[in-house]
Write a protein that holds these residues in place. Structure first.
Motif, PDB file in Angstrom:
ATOM      1  N   PHE A  66      66.591 -68.386  22.573  1.00 21.09           N
ATOM      2  CA  PHE A  66      67.989 -68.338  22.111  1.00 21.09           C
ATOM      3  C   PHE A  66      68.649 -69.681  22.345  1.00 21.09           C
ATOM      4  CE2 PHE A  66      66.688 -64.151  23.554  1.00 21.09           C
ATOM      5  CZ  PHE A  66      66.946 -63.393  22.415  1.00 21.09           C
ATOM      6  N   SER A  67      69.446 -70.121  21.383  1.00 17.57           N
ATOM      7  CA  SER A  67      70.070 -71.430  21.522  1.00 17.57           C
ATOM      8  C   SER A  67      71.330 -71.522  20.656  1.00 17.57           C
ATOM      9  CB  SER A  67      69.063 -72.506  21.089  1.00 17.57           C
ATOM     10  OG  SER A  67      69.680 -73.761  21.035  1.00 17.57           O
ATOM     11  N   THR A  68      72.193 -72.458  21.021  1.00 22.41           N
ATOM     12  CA  THR A  68      73.344 -72.759  20.157  1.00 22.41           C
ATOM     13  C   THR A  68      73.053 -74.003  19.306  1.00 22.41           C
ATOM     14  OG1 THR A  68      74.284 -74.042  21.959  1.00 22.41           O
ATOM     15  CG2 THR A  68      75.131 -71.800  21.692  1.00 22.41           C
ATOM     16  N   ASP A  69      71.882 -74.581  19.484  1.00 23.25           N
ATOM     17  CA  ASP A  69      71.546 -75.843  18.820  1.00 23.25           C
ATOM     18  C   ASP A  69      71.071 -75.577  17.378  1.00 23.25           C
ATOM     19  OD1 ASP A  69      70.562 -78.232  17.945  1.00 23.25           O
ATOM     20  OD2 ASP A  69      69.440 -78.685  19.773  1.00 23.25           O
ATOM     21  N   ALA A  70      72.032 -75.610  16.454  1.00 25.61           N
ATOM     22  CA  ALA A  70      71.726 -75.257  15.063  1.00 25.61           C
ATOM     23  C   ALA A  70      70.704 -76.228  14.451  1.00 25.61           C
ATOM     24  CB  ALA A  70      73.010 -75.261  14.239  1.00 25.61           C
ATOM     25  N   GLU A  71      70.813 -77.509  14.807  1.00 26.64           N
ATOM     26  CA  GLU A  71      69.888 -78.501  14.247  1.00 26.64           C
ATOM     27  C   GLU A  71      68.447 -78.160  14.652  1.00 26.64           C
ATOM     28  OE1 GLU A  71      70.999 -82.558  15.001  1.00 26.64           O
ATOM     29  OE2 GLU A  71      69.097 -83.324  14.199  1.00 26.64           O
ATOM     30  N   ALA A  72      68.268 -77.805  15.915  1.00 30.07           N
ATOM     31  CA  ALA A  72      66.926 -77.410  16.378  1.00 30.07           C
ATOM     32  C   ALA A  72      66.459 -76.175  15.607  1.00 30.07           C
ATOM     33  CB  ALA A  72      66.953 -77.121  17.881  1.00 30.07           C
ATOM     34  N   GLY A  73      67.398 -75.294  15.307  1.00 34.09           N
ATOM     35  CA  GLY A  73      67.071 -74.094  14.527  1.00 34.09           C
ATOM     36  C   GLY A  73      66.557 -74.450  13.143  1.00 34.09           C
ATOM     37  N   VAL A  74      67.218 -75.388  12.501  1.00 32.19           N
ATOM     38  CA  VAL A  74      66.808 -75.794  11.142  1.00 32.19           C
ATOM     39  C   VAL A  74      65.427 -76.438  11.192  1.00 32.19           C
ATOM     40  CG1 VAL A  74      67.405 -77.204   9.136  1.00 32.19           C
ATOM     41  CG2 VAL A  74      69.225 -76.103  10.462  1.00 32.19           C
ATOM     42  N   LYS A  75      65.177 -77.217  12.220  1.00 22.40           N
ATOM     43  CA  LYS A  75      63.878 -77.902  12.335  1.00 22.40           C
ATOM     44  C   LYS A  75      62.761 -76.896  12.638  1.00 22.40           C
ATOM     45  CE  LYS A  75      65.557 -82.152  12.107  1.00 22.40           C
ATOM     46  NZ  LYS A  75      66.586 -82.719  12.940  1.00 22.40           N
ATOM     47  N   HIS A  76      63.102 -75.796  13.331  1.00 20.67           N
ATOM     48  CA  HIS A  76      62.067 -74.886  13.829  1.00 20.67           C
ATOM     49  C   HIS A  76      61.355 -74.062  12.745  1.00 20.67           C
ATOM     50  CE1 HIS A  76      60.087 -72.058  16.527  1.00 20.67           C
ATOM     51  NE2 HIS A  76      60.595 -71.082  15.812  1.00 20.67           N
ATOM     52  N   GLY A  77      62.086 -73.292  11.993  1.00 21.30           N
ATOM     53  CA  GLY A  77      61.424 -72.266  11.173  1.00 21.30           C
ATOM     54  C   GLY A  77      61.241 -72.626   9.714  1.00 21.30           C
ATOM     55  N   LEU A  78      60.082 -72.223   9.173  1.00 22.03           N
ATOM     56  CA  LEU A  78      59.937 -72.272   7.714  1.00 22.03           C
ATOM     57  C   LEU A  78      60.912 -71.251   7.122  1.00 22.03           C
ATOM     58  CD1 LEU A  78      58.450 -72.817   4.992  1.00 22.03           C
ATOM     59  CD2 LEU A  78      56.816 -71.041   5.656  1.00 22.03           C
ATOM     60  N   PHE A  79      60.987 -70.095   7.803  1.00 23.51           N
ATOM     61  CA  PHE A  79      61.928 -69.050   7.384  1.00 23.51           C
ATOM     62  C   PHE A  79      63.233 -69.235   8.144  1.00 23.51           C
ATOM     63  CE2 PHE A  79      57.676 -67.275   6.954  1.00 23.51           C
ATOM     64  CZ  PHE A  79      57.693 -66.832   5.636  1.00 23.51           C
ATOM     65  N   GLN A  80      64.314 -69.355   7.416  1.00 18.03           N
ATOM     66  CA  GLN A  80      65.639 -69.508   8.020  1.00 18.03           C
ATOM     67  C   GLN A  80      66.438 -68.255   7.659  1.00 18.03           C
ATOM     68  OE1 GLN A  80      67.078 -72.898   9.307  1.00 18.03           O
ATOM     69  NE2 GLN A  80      64.897 -73.121   9.735  1.00 18.03           N
ATOM     70  N   PHE A  81      66.444 -67.292   8.565  1.00 15.60           N
ATOM     71  CA  PHE A  81      67.175 -66.048   8.286  1.00 15.60           C
ATOM     72  C   PHE A  81      68.669 -66.254   8.503  1.00 15.60           C
ATOM     73  CE2 PHE A  81      64.368 -62.417   7.562  1.00 15.60           C
ATOM     74  CZ  PHE A  81      63.129 -62.991   7.782  1.00 15.60           C
ATOM     75  N   ILE A  82      69.446 -65.736   7.582  1.00 14.34           N
ATOM     76  CA  ILE A  82      70.904 -65.746   7.743  1.00 14.34           C
ATOM     77  C   ILE A  82      71.323 -64.308   8.053  1.00 14.34           C
ATOM     78  CG2 ILE A  82      73.134 -66.284   6.686  1.00 14.34           C
ATOM     79  CD1 ILE A  82      71.679 -68.205   4.800  1.00 14.34           C
ATOM     80  N   ALA A  83      71.783 -64.097   9.298  1.00 15.16           N
ATOM     81  CA  ALA A  83      72.170 -62.735   9.716  1.00 15.16           C
ATOM     82  C   ALA A  83      73.538 -62.775  10.393  1.00 15.16           C
ATOM     83  CB  ALA A  83      71.103 -62.159  10.659  1.00 15.16           C
ATOM     84  N   VAL A  84      74.433 -63.553   9.795  1.00 15.89           N
ATOM     85  CA  VAL A  84      75.784 -63.671  10.353  1.00 15.89           C
ATOM     86  C   VAL A  84      76.690 -62.624   9.700  1.00 15.89           C
ATOM     87  CG1 VAL A  84      75.527 -66.110  10.895  1.00 15.89           C
ATOM     88  CG2 VAL A  84      76.398 -65.448   8.655  1.00 15.89           C
ATOM     89  N   GLY A  85      77.870 -62.446  10.266  1.00 16.19           N
ATOM     90  CA  GLY A  85      78.786 -61.423   9.768  1.00 16.19           C
ATOM     91  C   GLY A  85      79.349 -61.777   8.392  1.00 16.19           C
ATOM     92  N   THR A  86      79.685 -60.731   7.625  1.00 18.11           N
ATOM     93  CA  THR A  86      80.382 -60.908   6.345  1.00 18.11           C
ATOM     94  C   THR A  86      81.575 -59.954   6.360  1.00 18.11           C
ATOM     95  OG1 THR A  86      78.734 -59.386   5.415  1.00 18.11           O
ATOM     96  CG2 THR A  86      78.470 -61.707   4.909  1.00 18.11           C
ATOM     97  N   PRO A  87      82.539 -60.228   7.252  1.00 21.83           N
ATOM     98  CA  PRO A  87      83.661 -59.280   7.419  1.00 21.83           C
ATOM     99  C   PRO A  87      84.536 -59.248   6.166  1.00 21.83           C
ATOM    100  CG  PRO A  87      84.107 -61.323   8.590  1.00 21.83           C
ATOM    101  CD  PRO A  87      82.708 -61.429   8.076  1.00 21.83           C
ATOM    102  N   PRO A  88      85.367 -58.207   6.045  1.00 22.07           N
ATOM    103  CA  PRO A  88      86.221 -58.157   4.863  1.00 22.07           C
ATOM    104  C   PRO A  88      87.293 -59.233   4.905  1.00 22.07           C
ATOM    105  CG  PRO A  88      86.538 -56.210   6.260  1.00 22.07           C
ATOM    106  CD  PRO A  88      85.503 -57.048   6.907  1.00 22.07           C
ATOM    107  N   ASP A  89      87.498 -59.847   3.769  1.00 19.25           N
ATOM    108  CA  ASP A  89      88.597 -60.798   3.611  1.00 19.25           C
ATOM    109  C   ASP A  89      89.880 -59.990   3.467  1.00 19.25           C
ATOM    110  OD1 ASP A  89      89.325 -63.395   3.425  1.00 19.25           O
ATOM    111  OD2 ASP A  89      87.961 -63.872   1.765  1.00 19.25           O
TER     112      ASP A  89
END
Ligand code: NAD
Length: 443
Positions: A66-89
């Motif tokens: 687990f990390s807050t380092d987004a850049e390291a996240g982008v470098k890490h995976g071939l698969f980049q899952f997006i699982a963030v919230g999509t709350p109502p506007d």
């Protein structure tokens, strides 16, 4: 395989833990440093059966980080899952700012081919927006790197999320690129051994499938709630009607329970977002609008029933609530029926004594200390001195209560069963006034 997951909420954590469990090397990224600190110190920010153990085992095995380092996240995976919230506007449409912010981050840091896998529930056309955002971020760096955007909606149910992910009914992969589809097929192979449940379709159909599923389920609930209100007025018993119609295999028994309305983080917002999508393309979604309106009214029903029992005046009354979570086996209180009831009771000058097996911390977080809310030690403590008991969430532990103890502990023997989980005869035999949904009061 190397996998990065953006968003460490219900969907991100379950996806990350399950993908790690089958041997992948998973890095979970979140913008919330407290959440990441908690996860890195062995804690789990949400309650989901089995998740603690799965996270612990895979962390210890070094497959889940687990990390807050987004850049390291982008470098890490071939698969980049997006699982963030999509709350109502504000207008009910899905707020895509978090999804697009992840897309931008990926575009800013990617150095080689990446597959963006959208697990968040997003309106039709979002994959195009994600691709455009990545392209713009790449152009700002004078880069042109190949990538794909796949729609892979998540169908897990909170409370049974691990089981749903490990043994899915279906895995939807929305892409027009056969090579990407094969890579996703390989990633999901461990969850797809029993028989092929992976369906490849175009991106827009995949995006709409998720909304269609939730809207259909919400429709079933609102349909039964509408019928329950009619049943009550005409002197029929909705539980008998339910069994009667469920026996038709075209209807089936699943998801036709009457109650006090649907809540949670998905049905309300997804029905609203689909309505917005329809209006946005000039189509008037009459059925969806009715599903939503019926649910809104149903969530007020418990308060209305209580009010009628106290001659319209609940000021100074104390009401016991069993169940705060929007459904059993979760601590999630987003858009829960309990909240509508509690807030109406407070506005009417009543006090609430509540108990939930796991959502007590969440209630404390949402409402803090207030004189008109007592979070009771256990189910019986919630009853002491109360003028009525209302069952709001159908936790198993509320299904076979000691009716005499309830009668003796309440100041007034009134029981309102918002989920029809109790036997009216047993309740009345113990001397309780028993009210429920879609059935005449038991005598
Ligand atoms: P959640 O609110 O529990 O978690 C979202 C997480 O994303 C939060 O921890 C937040 O801090 C993090 N986040 C926000 N911006 C970020 C960024 N730029 N980078 C990294 N992390 C970021 O949400 P959830 O319940 O897991 O839902 C996520 C999505 O999945 C939603 O679109 C939802 O509709 C969908 N979904 C949810 C369920 C469910 O049962 N909860 C089921 C199926 C689909």
């Amino acid at each position: 395989m190397e996998v990065t997951i953006f968003g460490s909420g219900y969907v991100g954590l379950v996806t990350g833990a399950c993908l790690a469990e089958v041997g992948n090397d998973v890095l979970c990224i979140d913008v919330d440093p407290d959440k990441i600190d908690l996860l890195n110190s062995g804690g789990v920010p949400i309650y989901e059966p089995g998740l603690d153990e799965l996270i612990r085992n895979n962390r210890e095995a070094g497959r889940l980080r687990f990390s807050t380092d987004a850049e390291a996240g982008v470098k890490h995976g071939l698969f980049q899952f997006i699982a963030v919230g999509t709350p109502p506007d504000e207008d009910g449409s899905a707020d895509l700012q978090y999804v697009l912010s992840v897309a931008r981050t990926i575009g800013q840091h990617m150095e080689g081919y990446r597959i963006l896998v959208d697990k968040s529930t997003v309106p039709v056309g979002t994959a195009d927006k994600v691709a455009e955002t990545v392209r713009t971020a790449l152009a700002e760096r004078d880069q042109s790197i190949d990538f794909d955007v796949v729609s892979n909606p998540e169908f897990l149910k909170e409370g049974a999320a691990i089981e749903d992910f490990m043994r899915p009914d279906r895995i939807i992969v929305g892409t027009d690129n056969p090579r990407t589809a094969e890579l996703l097929r390989a990633l999901y192979a461990p969850f797809n051994r029993n028989r092929d449940r992976l369906m490849v379709m175009d991106v827009r159909s995949a995006e709409l499938t998720k909304y269609a599923a939730n809207a259909m389920l919400a429709t079933k609930i609102s349909f039964m709630n509408e019928l329950s209100n009619i049943a009550e007025i005409v002197g029929a018993d909705i539980e008998k009607v339910r069994v009667g119609i469920g026996s038709d295999p075209r209807i089936g028994y699943q998801f036709i329970y009457p109650g006090c309305g649907y809540g949670g983080s998905c049905f309300p917002k997804d029905v609203r977002a689909l309505e917005r999508t329809a209006r946005g393309v000039g189509y008037e979604p009459q059925l969806l609008q009715a599903v939503e309106a019926v649910n809104f009214r149903q969530k007020e029903l418990l308060f209305d029933k209580l009010k009628a029992q106290f001659d319209g005046d609940l000021a100074g009354r104390t009401i016991a609530l069993w169940g705060l979570a929007f459904k059993p086996n979760t601590d999630d209180m987003r858009e829960a029926s309990s909240r509508v009831l509690m807030e109406s009771l407070w506005a009417a000058g009543a006090k609430v004594q509540a108990f939930d097996p796991v959502a007590m911390d969440e209630a404390r977080r949402l409402y803090g200390e207030r004189p008109d809310l007592v979070l009771a030690e256990d189910a019986t403590a919630a009853l002491v001195g109360a003028d009525a008991l209302v069952i709001v969430t159908e936790w198993t532990q509320f299904r076979s209560p000691n009716f005499r103890l309830i009668r003796d502990t309440l100041a007034r023997p009134l029981l309102l069963d918002g989920r029809n989980i109790l036997d009216p005869q047993q309740a009345t035999a113990a001397g309780l006034t028993y009210l429920s949904i879609g059935r005449a009061p038991a005598t």
